[in-house]
Design an enzyme around this catalytic site. Sequence first.
Site, short mmCIF file in Angstrom:
data_model
loop_
_atom_site.label_atom_id
_atom_site.label_comp_id
_atom_site.label_asym_id
_atom_site.label_seq_id
_atom_site.Cartn_x
_atom_site.Cartn_y
_atom_site.Cartn_z
N ALA A 63 41.43 30.05 41.48
CA ALA A 63 42.85 30.31 41.78
C ALA A 63 43.78 29.15 42.65
CB ALA A 63 42.89 31.62 42.75
N GLN A 107 30.02 30.26 35.72
CA GLN A 107 30.58 29.28 36.79
C GLN A 107 29.74 29.06 38.01
OE1 GLN A 107 32.42 31.98 35.41
NE2 GLN A 107 34.60 31.60 35.31
N ASP A 138 41.12 35.61 43.66
CA ASP A 138 42.16 35.34 42.86
C ASP A 138 43.16 36.13 43.47
OD1 ASP A 138 39.43 35.20 41.22
OD2 ASP A 138 40.84 33.66 40.39
N ASN A 159 38.51 39.51 42.10
CA ASN A 159 37.71 38.31 42.15
C ASN A 159 36.86 38.43 40.83
OD1 ASN A 159 36.97 35.62 42.94
ND2 ASN A 159 35.03 36.32 43.51
N LYS A 160 36.46 37.33 40.43
CA LYS A 160 35.38 37.35 39.29
C LYS A 160 34.84 38.64 38.83
CE LYS A 160 35.50 34.73 36.97
NZ LYS A 160 36.68 34.78 35.76
#
Length: 368
Positions: free
Chosen positions: A60, A206, A247, A257-258
């Site tokens: 982000a 990631q 994010d 979030n992810k």
Amino acid sequence: MKVEGRPTRTIWVERPPADGQRGAVGIIDQTRLPHAFATESLETPEDAARAIRDMLVRGAPLIGITAAYGIALALHDDPSDARLREAHDLLLATRPTAVNLRWALEAMMHRLRQLPEAEREAAAWIAAGELADEDAEICRTIGVNGLPLIRDIAARKAGPVNILTHCNAGWLATVDWGTATAPVYQAHDSGIEVHVWVDETRPRNQGAALTAWELANHGVPHHVIADNTGGHLMQNGLVDMVIVGTDRTTANGDVCNKIGTYLKALAAHDNGVPFYVALPSPTIDFSLGSGRDIPIEERSPEEVTHIWGRTAQGDVTQVQITPDASPAVNYAFDVTPARLVTALITERGVVAADPAALAAMFPERAAA
Ligand code: MRU
């Protein structure tokens, strides 16, 4: 942070504009990590938009700073209001979920619109640089504020403090330090024994590719784990705390979030493991009252059906892991309700994930 001993940021001014020549911004191409450290030059707003959309840069805060430089790059040929708006719209459309993108673009527009056209390009480079420096300082301070949480656990147990994290909320996701990793780096650097469980974070990995690379570079002990391992580790007392990034966090403390973060929060709740979210204040969206209102990015199914890796011969290649006939869907983010969040670690301190506490800590943002 350091790469092979050299202090490195994720984004830098490669060439300021001078004598009529256009400027250039350098970035790390994160799609090449961990197998190659490659950098790329951005010279136009279209370059910056592509870098964000194709995730050469991601996370982000870094998305926001790249967009800010994208505005500066746009003003070289044409500093008009129309060009400013065109670049703003191009960059804003790249990724929908992380609110830092909108925040950074609005900050740039606010500063530039009121200036005469002749002054805009130079001012934009200064403004983007200030936002980058501010992000690095915010993240460093998140580390300072999160450190006591790790120190407290270290004081109560023998052996390392085991911290589980998801995705990459490390320095690669920001300008420097990271958000979730900032307290980890501060603890490690101050001599506290830490060990990190790194969720691989399918589909783009990631965690496995980026967080693991960062931690290895900095010498922080860690293990990469398959995404489904966290619950088992927590049940067996092998996780002392979870720290993730976000994010977008809404005014009521819901955390986006992810994808997969929510499942980790549920497992942490069930096992009495503290679940912290580290975030810079630009990630708070006070205009939304609930995480249900956050747009969730859907990405290409190919990120699910295929996977990148390095062969024994050293070639980096992509392979398909699903049957030809099986379609896939790819939601990139999920929302963890505030009730599952132990606390938020911000640049102003550690705060409860609830509307009153957030508004009290950031009154000027809540009122805006
Ligand atoms: O899709 P990505 O890689 O941009 O997603 C990043 C994350 O979800 C991070 O955890 C989040 O942005 C916090 S980064 C400090």
